[in-house]
Design a protein around this motif. Structure first.
Motif, mmCIF file in Angstrom:
data_model
loop_
_atom_site.group_PDB
_atom_site.id
_atom_site.type_symbol
_atom_site.label_atom_id
_atom_site.label_comp_id
_atom_site.label_asym_id
_atom_site.label_seq_id
_atom_site.Cartn_x
_atom_site.Cartn_y
_atom_site.Cartn_z
ATOM 1 N N VAL A 47 0.850 -1.185 0.000
ATOM 2 C CA VAL A 47 0.000 0.000 0.000
ATOM 3 C C VAL A 47 0.891 1.241 0.000
ATOM 4 N N PRO A 48 0.752 2.122 -0.992
ATOM 5 C CA PRO A 48 1.598 3.326 -1.037
ATOM 6 C C PRO A 48 1.207 4.326 0.057
ATOM 7 N N GLN A 49 2.101 5.288 0.304
ATOM 8 C CA GLN A 49 1.821 6.308 1.309
ATOM 9 C C GLN A 49 0.661 7.194 0.893
ATOM 10 N N THR A 50 0.526 7.434 -0.392
ATOM 11 C CA THR A 50 -0.601 8.196 -0.927
ATOM 12 C C THR A 50 -1.250 7.366 -2.025
ATOM 13 N N GLY A 51 -2.557 7.352 -2.033
ATOM 14 C CA GLY A 51 -3.266 6.564 -3.034
ATOM 15 C C GLY A 51 -3.860 5.304 -2.434
ATOM 16 N N THR A 52 -4.495 4.534 -3.277
ATOM 17 C CA THR A 52 -5.232 3.348 -2.860
ATOM 18 C C THR A 52 -4.773 2.149 -3.663
ATOM 19 N N LYS A 53 -4.689 0.997 -3.006
ATOM 20 C CA LYS A 53 -4.358 -0.264 -3.669
ATOM 21 C C LYS A 53 -5.539 -1.211 -3.475
ATOM 22 N N CYS A 54 -5.992 -1.833 -4.551
ATOM 23 C CA CYS A 54 -7.187 -2.675 -4.504
ATOM 24 C C CYS A 54 -6.896 -4.069 -5.056
ATOM 25 N N VAL A 55 -7.630 -5.025 -4.564
ATOM 26 C CA VAL A 55 -7.636 -6.381 -5.115
ATOM 27 C C VAL A 55 -9.086 -6.755 -5.386
ATOM 28 N N SER A 56 -9.294 -7.584 -6.382
ATOM 29 C CA SER A 56 -10.654 -7.973 -6.731
ATOM 30 C C SER A 56 -10.692 -9.450 -7.089
ATOM 31 N N GLU A 57 -11.866 -10.030 -6.979
ATOM 32 C CA GLU A 57 -12.072 -11.421 -7.359
ATOM 33 C C GLU A 57 -13.486 -11.569 -7.904
ATOM 34 N N GLU A 58 -13.598 -12.295 -8.997
ATOM 35 C CA GLU A 58 -14.917 -12.556 -9.575
ATOM 36 C C GLU A 58 -15.541 -13.756 -8.867
ATOM 37 N N ILE A 59 -16.693 -13.525 -8.234
ATOM 38 C CA ILE A 59 -17.351 -14.546 -7.424
ATOM 39 C C ILE A 59 -18.814 -14.624 -7.843
ATOM 40 N N GLN A 60 -19.334 -15.834 -7.872
ATOM 41 C CA GLN A 60 -20.739 -16.008 -8.178
ATOM 42 C C GLN A 60 -21.587 -15.741 -6.943
ATOM 43 N N SER A 61 -22.898 -15.762 -7.110
ATOM 44 C CA SER A 61 -23.802 -15.459 -6.003
ATOM 45 C C SER A 61 -23.919 -16.652 -5.052
ATOM 46 N N ASN A 62 -24.359 -16.353 -3.822
ATOM 47 C CA ASN A 62 -24.563 -17.358 -2.764
ATOM 48 C C ASN A 62 -23.273 -18.106 -2.414
ATOM 49 N N VAL A 63 -22.182 -17.373 -2.342
ATOM 50 C CA VAL A 63 -20.883 -17.938 -1.971
ATOM 51 C C VAL A 63 -20.395 -17.237 -0.702
ATOM 52 N N VAL A 64 -19.913 -18.022 0.251
ATOM 53 C CA VAL A 64 -19.383 -17.468 1.498
ATOM 54 C C VAL A 64 -17.964 -16.959 1.256
ATOM 55 N N PHE A 112 -13.325 -9.599 7.489
ATOM 56 C CA PHE A 112 -14.667 -9.390 6.940
ATOM 57 C C PHE A 112 -15.186 -10.714 6.393
ATOM 58 N N ALA A 113 -16.475 -10.896 6.569
ATOM 59 C CA ALA A 113 -17.129 -12.130 6.125
ATOM 60 C C ALA A 113 -18.531 -11.775 5.637
ATOM 61 N N PHE A 114 -18.922 -12.359 4.523
ATOM 62 C CA PHE A 114 -20.249 -12.113 3.971
ATOM 63 C C PHE A 114 -20.587 -13.214 2.979
ATOM 64 N N THR A 115 -21.851 -13.293 2.651
ATOM 65 C CA THR A 115 -22.334 -14.203 1.610
ATOM 66 C C THR A 115 -22.752 -13.367 0.414
ATOM 67 N N THR A 116 -22.200 -13.667 -0.740
ATOM 68 C CA THR A 116 -22.451 -12.847 -1.923
ATOM 69 C C THR A 116 -23.914 -12.929 -2.340
ATOM 70 N N GLN A 117 -24.468 -11.767 -2.677
ATOM 71 C CA GLN A 117 -25.844 -11.682 -3.138
ATOM 72 C C GLN A 117 -25.942 -11.526 -4.651
ATOM 73 N N GLU A 118 -24.847 -11.146 -5.275
ATOM 74 C CA GLU A 118 -24.833 -10.952 -6.720
ATOM 75 C C GLU A 118 -23.508 -11.437 -7.278
ATOM 76 N N ALA A 119 -23.521 -11.844 -8.516
ATOM 77 C CA ALA A 119 -22.308 -12.339 -9.166
ATOM 78 C C ALA A 119 -21.544 -11.183 -9.793
ATOM 79 N N GLY A 120 -20.220 -11.277 -9.753
ATOM 80 C CA GLY A 120 -19.391 -10.236 -10.351
ATOM 81 C C GLY A 120 -18.098 -10.057 -9.587
ATOM 82 N N ASN A 121 -17.429 -8.922 -9.832
ATOM 83 C CA ASN A 121 -16.143 -8.623 -9.201
ATOM 84 C C ASN A 121 -16.349 -7.925 -7.857
ATOM 85 N N TYR A 122 -15.842 -8.547 -6.807
ATOM 86 C CA TYR A 122 -15.879 -7.957 -5.475
ATOM 87 C C TYR A 122 -14.534 -7.296 -5.208
#
Length: 220
Positions: free
Chosen positions: A38-55, A96-106
């Motif tokens: 993570v840089p001192q200024t700015g944002t660093k992100c990660v993403s994953e494509e997940i289908q719906s109803n996945v823990v 953080f923990a959740f169950t996906t409600q929609e498919a796509g990139n989280y």
């Protein structure tokens, strides 16, 4: 009653099935451990494509060599439609923990907001687990009072179900992409035909106008 040979063949068959499924389970991803700078200024992100109803279950922790100072980060996790699933500020670790409600990139984004003034970038370790890897098998074993081979078979059953759901998801995505491609090709074809028709009409009108103009000037 079945003979000893039949019983032996049945045991050998079940053992073979167990070994095959165990090998299949070893190829199933059990989660991803990610190191993020993570840089001192700015944002660093990660993403994953997940289908719906996945823990989804993830732990993150700030890692630094400067043990004399406490460095904090801010975290925000959003769904494909922009819904806020997790938001913490000025923390050194969290979950953080959740169950996906929609498919796509989280998307999970991390930033330091200038709290880190050390050299270089700030490192964050993320243990990201989804689906079968995020299931608490110890709780399942205690609740259903199963252990040993029966527990392993339950894990294999869960892995097979996860693989089947992923295959169905990929099939649906392939069908959606094929339908989108066919619709795009059809629209491009109609656009090409319309463009050609407009060009022909414009050329005909131009020829007619020039003919009228030359006739009026008695050039033809």
């Amino acid at each position: 009653m079945p003979g000893k040979a039949d019983v032996r063949r049945s045991v050998m068959f079940r053992s073979a099935v167990f070994v095959v499924l165990l090998c299949g389970l070893s190829n199933v991803p059990a989660g991803d451990a990610i190191w993020l700078n993570v840089p001192q200024t700015g944002t660093k992100c990660v993403s994953e494509e997940i289908q719906s109803n996945v823990v989804v279950l993830a732990d993150y922790v700030v890692v630094t060599e400067d043990h004399g100072h406490i460095h904090t980060i801010s975290v925000k996790v959003t769904s494909p439609y922009g819904n806020n699933l997790h938001h913490k500020e000025n923390v050194t670790h969290g979950q953080f923990a959740f169950t996906t409600q929609e498919a796509g990139n989280y998307l999970a984004c991390f930033w330091s907001e200038g709290h880190y003034q050390g050299p270089g970038e700030l490192s964050v370790n993320i243990d990201w687990k989804t689906g079968i890897a995020a299931k608490d098998w110890e709780s399942v074993a205690r609740k259903e009072k199963i252990e040993g081979v029966e527990l392993e078979l339950r894990k294999l059953e869960g892995a097979v179900e996860a693989i089947h759901e992923n295959l169905l998801y990929l099939r649906d995505r392939e069908a959606e992409m094929r339908a989108t491609s066919e619709n795009t090709n059809a629209r491009v074809t109609w656009f090409s035909v319309m463009s050609l028709g407009i060009c022909i009409a414009a050329s005909s009108l131009q020829i007619w106008y020039l003919k009228q103009y030359f006739q009026k000037k008695k050039l033809i």
